[in-house]
Motif scaffolding. Structure first.
Motif, PDB file in Angstrom:
ATOM      1  N   SER A   1      67.259  63.278  44.065  1.00  0.00           N
ATOM      2  CA  SER A   1      67.063  61.878  43.668  1.00  0.00           C
ATOM      3  C   SER A   1      66.912  61.740  42.158  1.00  0.00           C
ATOM      4  O   SER A   1      67.450  60.807  41.556  1.00  0.00           O
ATOM      5  CB  SER A   1      65.839  61.304  44.386  1.00  0.00           C
ATOM      6  OG  SER A   1      64.648  61.929  43.937  1.00  0.00           O
TER       7      SER A   1
ATOM      8  N   TYR B   1      62.167  54.476  38.229  1.00  0.00           N
ATOM      9  CA  TYR B   1      62.243  55.553  39.212  1.00  0.00           C
ATOM     10  C   TYR B   1      60.964  55.649  40.030  1.00  0.00           C
ATOM     11  O   TYR B   1      61.018  55.809  41.258  1.00  0.00           O
ATOM     12  CB  TYR B   1      62.518  56.892  38.527  1.00  0.00           C
ATOM     13  CG  TYR B   1      62.548  58.044  39.513  1.00  0.00           C
ATOM     14  CD1 TYR B   1      63.668  58.266  40.300  1.00  0.00           C
ATOM     15  CD2 TYR B   1      61.441  58.861  39.694  1.00  0.00           C
ATOM     16  CE1 TYR B   1      63.695  59.289  41.231  1.00  0.00           C
ATOM     17  CE2 TYR B   1      61.458  59.896  40.618  1.00  0.00           C
ATOM     18  CZ  TYR B   1      62.588  60.109  41.383  1.00  0.00           C
ATOM     19  OH  TYR B   1      62.599  61.118  42.316  1.00  0.00           O
TER      20      TYR B   1
ATOM     21  N   LEU C   1      71.452  56.008  45.754  1.00  0.00           N
ATOM     22  CA  LEU C   1      70.379  56.962  46.016  1.00  0.00           C
ATOM     23  C   LEU C   1      70.152  57.143  47.516  1.00  0.00           C
ATOM     24  O   LEU C   1      69.958  58.266  47.994  1.00  0.00           O
ATOM     25  CB  LEU C   1      69.097  56.500  45.346  1.00  0.00           C
ATOM     26  CG  LEU C   1      69.047  56.640  43.816  1.00  0.00           C
ATOM     27  CD1 LEU C   1      67.851  55.888  43.250  1.00  0.00           C
ATOM     28  CD2 LEU C   1      68.988  58.103  43.411  1.00  0.00           C
TER      29      LEU C   1
ATOM     30  N   LEU D   1      70.685  60.682  49.437  1.00  0.00           N
ATOM     31  CA  LEU D   1      69.592  61.339  50.156  1.00  0.00           C
ATOM     32  C   LEU D   1      69.966  61.584  51.608  1.00  0.00           C
ATOM     33  O   LEU D   1      69.628  62.628  52.184  1.00  0.00           O
ATOM     34  CB  LEU D   1      68.325  60.486  50.071  1.00  0.00           C
ATOM     35  CG  LEU D   1      67.657  60.392  48.690  1.00  0.00           C
ATOM     36  CD1 LEU D   1      66.408  59.524  48.771  1.00  0.00           C
ATOM     37  CD2 LEU D   1      67.297  61.777  48.169  1.00  0.00           C
TER      38      LEU D   1
END
Length: 317
Positions: free
Chosen positions: A22, A69, A286, A290
């Motif tokens: 990530s 983030y 993202l 993932l």
């Protein structure tokens, strides 16, 4: 170390691996010029500067990168994977909507790879250095060398335009509809060709090596039929190497789905990822990244478990 402890240890390693994935993905997206609001403004020139500033503040795009983030990571730990800014849809809803299509395509690719690779590898090993062996190795090398996108385009050209047996675009039918399953044959062959070629070569090499061992000679000396020797004894031991490679090929099948779905217009996660990269939708990028990471890790874990099933002598010390 028992198999149960080994599995628990591997599952605990998932979290630092996904964290690293990530961080790298987030950094790479931030290095690209522009953001989702720039794309929205380009498509909607009537949006005023004040509205643009409000949108940036709403989605936290004015915050420092590290703050963005941390906020994203905090939301993910609460089960919120963010929002697709262009459509104002939850990322989780997009993934749930497109996941069945990607799973179906992957299954078609795996079925094609296994159905082609295992019998062909056995035949090439039994007929080692004969004409069939040379042909199978040439075909395998060709399958590994041909790019997915070119193979997909050629299959569309032949299947949809020349022999007119498949539609150019996926039919607007449910996933389980016969017309949809028929259409999946071409992208399934495309995504599974390289894996089938690799598995076939590994299967042939492993089978050929096992057939030269002493237990095979002993089995033949006892008068066992050659079919029993090959399928019951040699094949079981050869599958250990094939299982290892098959797990690693999960990554290539998942990565290949991005290209194959774009070529065939298949509405899966791969096509969604391409659109997300184009529109700078970082939350969706993202989330899909993932998900792909989890799929690859679980596939490798399944391979480790299969080792113990196929060969009880293996211990996880």
């Amino acid at each position: 170390m028992s198999l149960r402890r080994f599995i628990l240890k591997r599952l605990l390693l998932v979290f630092p691996i996904l964290f690293g994935v990530s961080v790298i993905t987030f950094a790479l997206v931030q290095l690209t010029p522009g953001d989702p609001i720039d794309v929205v403004v380009a498509l909607n020139p009537d949006i005023s500067p004040a509205e643009e500033a409000r949108l940036r503040a709403r989605y936290g795009l004015n915050d420092p990168i590290w703050s963005q983030y941390i906020q994203w990571l905090t939301d993910v730990l609460r089960g919120d994977f963010g929002t697709v800014i262009a459509t104002d849809r939850a990322v989780s809803a997009v993934i749930v909507e497109r996941l069945p299509e990607t799973i179906a395509l992957g299954l078609f690719g795996w079925v094609f790879a296994v159905v082609i690779a295992i019998p062909t590898g056995i035949y090439a090993a039994v007929r080692k250095d004969e004409l069939g062996d040379h042909v199978s190795r040439f075909v395998a090398l060709s399958g590994i060398s041909i790019p997915n996108f070119w193979l997909g385009l050629m299959l569309i050209l032949i299947g949809a335009l020349i022999i007119d047996a498949w539609p150019v675009l996926p039919p607007r039918k449910p996933l389980y509809h016969p017309a949809t399953l028929w259409y999946l044959l071409l992208p399934g062959i495309t995504i599974g060709t390289a894996s089938a070629s690799t598995l076939m070569r590994i299967m042939r090499s492993s089978m050929a090596e096992e057939m030269n061992k002493e237990y095979v000679t002993a089995a033949r000396a006892k008068g066992l039929p050659e079919r029993t020797v090959v399928l019951k004894h040699v094949l079981r031991n050869s599958l250990i190497s094939v299982t290892t490679v098959a797990a690693f090929l999960t990554a290539s099948i998942v990565a290949g789905s991005v290209v194959v779905e774009a070529v065939f217009g298949w509405p899966g996660l791969g096509q969604a990822l391409v659109g997300a990269v184009r529109n700078r939708e970082i939350d969706l990028i993202l989330a899909i990244t993932l998900f792909i990471g989890v799929a690859i890790i679980l596939a490798n874990l399944a391979a480790d478990i299969m080792y113990a099933v196929l060969d009880p002598r293996i211990r996880y010390d």
